[in-house]
Design a protein around this motif. Structure first.
Motif, PDB file in Angstrom:
ATOM      1  N   THR A  42       0.146   8.012   5.864  1.00 63.36           N
ATOM      2  CA  THR A  42      -0.701   9.196   5.991  1.00 63.36           C
ATOM      3  C   THR A  42       0.044  10.460   5.571  1.00 63.36           C
ATOM      4  O   THR A  42      -0.559  11.381   5.025  1.00 63.36           O
ATOM      5  CB  THR A  42      -1.206   9.356   7.436  1.00 63.36           C
ATOM      6  N   GLN A  43       1.347  10.499   5.791  1.00 64.55           N
ATOM      7  CA  GLN A  43       2.124  11.642   5.326  1.00 64.55           C
ATOM      8  C   GLN A  43       2.092  11.736   3.805  1.00 64.55           C
ATOM      9  O   GLN A  43       1.971  12.821   3.234  1.00 64.55           O
ATOM     10  CB  GLN A  43       3.572  11.533   5.816  1.00 64.55           C
ATOM     11  N   GLU A  44       2.209  10.597   3.142  1.00 67.66           N
ATOM     12  CA  GLU A  44       2.150  10.584   1.678  1.00 67.66           C
ATOM     13  C   GLU A  44       0.769  11.024   1.191  1.00 67.66           C
ATOM     14  O   GLU A  44       0.649  11.754   0.200  1.00 67.66           O
ATOM     15  CB  GLU A  44       2.466   9.175   1.151  1.00 67.66           C
ATOM     16  N   LEU A  45      -0.283  10.581   1.872  1.00 65.31           N
ATOM     17  CA  LEU A  45      -1.636  10.987   1.492  1.00 65.31           C
ATOM     18  C   LEU A  45      -1.823  12.489   1.686  1.00 65.31           C
ATOM     19  O   LEU A  45      -2.439  13.160   0.851  1.00 65.31           O
ATOM     20  CB  LEU A  45      -2.666  10.214   2.317  1.00 65.31           C
ATOM     21  N   TYR A  75      -6.609  11.850  11.183  1.00 70.57           N
ATOM     22  CA  TYR A  75      -6.060  12.073   9.853  1.00 70.57           C
ATOM     23  C   TYR A  75      -7.109  12.450   8.803  1.00 70.57           C
ATOM     24  O   TYR A  75      -6.895  13.389   8.030  1.00 70.57           O
ATOM     25  CB  TYR A  75      -5.277  10.837   9.382  1.00 70.57           C
ATOM     26  N   PRO A  76      -8.252  11.758   8.690  1.00 67.39           N
ATOM     27  CA  PRO A  76      -9.225  12.137   7.657  1.00 67.39           C
ATOM     28  C   PRO A  76      -9.783  13.543   7.893  1.00 67.39           C
ATOM     29  O   PRO A  76     -10.019  13.937   9.037  1.00 67.39           O
ATOM     30  CB  PRO A  76     -10.325  11.072   7.807  1.00 67.39           C
ATOM     31  N   VAL A 112       0.836  -1.201   0.000  1.00 71.05           N
ATOM     32  CA  VAL A 112       0.000   0.000   0.000  1.00 71.05           C
ATOM     33  C   VAL A 112       0.868   1.248   0.000  1.00 71.05           C
ATOM     34  O   VAL A 112       0.641   2.194  -0.768  1.00 71.05           O
ATOM     35  CB  VAL A 112      -0.946   0.015   1.217  1.00 71.05           C
ATOM     36  N   LEU A 113       1.878   1.257   0.857  1.00 67.46           N
ATOM     37  CA  LEU A 113       2.788   2.395   0.914  1.00 67.46           C
ATOM     38  C   LEU A 113       3.480   2.602  -0.422  1.00 67.46           C
ATOM     39  O   LEU A 113       3.592   3.724  -0.922  1.00 67.46           O
ATOM     40  CB  LEU A 113       3.825   2.191   2.021  1.00 67.46           C
ATOM     41  N   LEU A 168       4.681   2.583   9.650  1.00 70.72           N
ATOM     42  CA  LEU A 168       4.154   2.473   8.296  1.00 70.72           C
ATOM     43  C   LEU A 168       2.862   3.261   8.141  1.00 70.72           C
ATOM     44  O   LEU A 168       2.638   3.934   7.139  1.00 70.72           O
ATOM     45  CB  LEU A 168       3.917   1.005   7.944  1.00 70.72           C
ATOM     46  N   LYS A 169       1.997   3.179   9.143  1.00 71.71           N
ATOM     47  CA  LYS A 169       0.742   3.915   9.109  1.00 71.71           C
ATOM     48  C   LYS A 169       0.999   5.412   9.077  1.00 71.71           C
ATOM     49  O   LYS A 169       0.366   6.158   8.321  1.00 71.71           O
ATOM     50  CB  LYS A 169      -0.090   3.551  10.337  1.00 71.71           C
ATOM     51  N   SER A 170       1.946   5.865   9.889  1.00 71.04           N
ATOM     52  CA  SER A 170       2.281   7.285   9.938  1.00 71.04           C
ATOM     53  C   SER A 170       2.848   7.766   8.609  1.00 71.04           C
ATOM     54  O   SER A 170       2.476   8.827   8.098  1.00 71.04           O
ATOM     55  CB  SER A 170       3.293   7.548  11.061  1.00 71.04           C
TER      56      SER A 170
END
Length: 356
Positions: free
Chosen positions: A251-254, A293-294, A205-206, A246-248
């Protein structure tokens, strides 16, 4: 560490020959990087965390820290409220083709925004995402952005046949309601405007999100990213000790996509029940931190045997709800006061958008 070599960590203009020792990284990590020949910014620039991990053998969490440290977009810019307001006015919307949903979302799925769709299985999350992938390709006069989309599928729920049904319906509607635009969309042209990734774990996903950043630079028609779902790879993966990092990083990329590329991001999430039995709420998975985040959180749920969408988080919107139904054409308004076909209902909405 030589203090003369310590640079301002908020300075975005770091040169490629600057030593990694000038970044806020632990001495032991700097030593490991040096042993593997990674001494300067140029040595790690452009590398993904998993690539750095593969080359150096350093654990993935530390590799994430290194990549984050050398990113140039860590600049804390000072902005005026007027500038923020003007930038916000440049956001556009992707129509859901459902009047009720568009109303509670302020016009549809917004660019410069991450919208989370939460809900139980079968409630219509994936279908709404597929519909957005079609509507984003329509011209702005019809509620689209004349763009393309990327669909990241983590659960294998992407249905080409369902997508074809939606595309066929929209194609027919455009041809019959807007002949003055000389538009000639076809099912094939609409399907070509959707880029598909199948991912099986959080690392993939990343990597896919990073790939979208590159694709968007090459093809600026890409205006929508869908991840269906964000929860699955993080709830059922083997990298337990690395999931937080990985989650962090994901979200930075998003955030980079929505802030710097004026894209809309839609992610689906699983829901869980929270409460003491007397007061029960549906909340998204991935914990409390993820909930920050959203930009917009839309929960799809059942209410008195009817499907209902509820806005539960949005800084610029009021909490509100709208009824909807699932049809062969996709997500439709729940007709209550009058009886009409889904085709006629959507036809009237397109005609209204055309003449407004």
């Amino acid at each position: 560490m030589d203090s003369s070599k310590i640079a301002d960590v908020n300075n975005p203009d770091r040169s490629e020959d600057e030593p990694l020792s000038s970044f806020p990284l632990s001495p032991s990590l700097i030593s490991k990087l040096k042993d593997e020949g990674f001494i300067y910014v140029a040595d790690v620039k452009g590398l993904r965390p998993m690539e750095l991990h593969a080359v150096t053998g350093i654990n993935l969490k530390d590799c994430l820290a290194v990549v984050r440290a050398v990113r140039k977009d860590t600049d804390n810019k000072v902005l005026k409220a007027l500038q923020i307001t003007r930038e916000g006015n440049h956001s556009s919307h992707i129509s859901t083709f459902c009047r009720g949903l568009d109303n509670i979302l302020g016009g549809g799925f917004a660019t410069r925004s991450i919208t989370e769709l939460s809900g139980s299985p079968g409630i219509g999350k994936t279908l709404l995402c597929l519909q957005a992938c079609i509507s984003v390709q329509l011209p702005t006069t019809l509620g689209g952005l004349a763009g393309e989309s990327v669909f990241i599928d983590t659960e294998g729920k992407f249905s080409a046949l369902r997508l074809k049904d939606i595309a066929a319906h929209v194609t027919q509607l455009v041809k019959t309601t807007t002949p003055q635009h000389n538009l000639e969309p076809t099912v094939e042209s609409l399907l070509k405007g959707i880029h598909y990734f199948r991912c099986y774990n959080c690392l993939e996903v990343l990597a896919a999100v990073r790939r979208v950043c590159s694709l968007q630079k090459e093809n600026q028609k890409i205006k929508l990213l869908v991840i269906d779902s964000i929860a699955y790879p993080f709830l059922y993966d083997d990298y337990e000790s690395e999931l937080v990092g990985l989650k962090s990083f994901t979200t930075q990329e998003l955030q980079d996509l929505v802030n710097n590329h004026n894209m809309a991001v839609i992610i689906t999430n699983h829901v869980t029940i929270r409460g003491d039995g007397q007061c029960v709420d549906l909340v998204g998975e991935l914990g409390e931190m993820w909930g920050h985040y959203p930009t917009v959180r839309l929960i799809l749920h059942w209410k008195d045997s009817e499907r209902v969408a509820s806005v539960t988080k949005a800084p610029h919107l009021c909490n509100a709800e709208a009824k909807y139904e699932v049809t062969i054409a996709g997500i439709e308004d729940k007709e209550s006061s009058e009886v009409c076909s889904n085709h006629e209902s959507k036809k009237r909405r397109i005609e209204a958008a055309t003449h407004s």
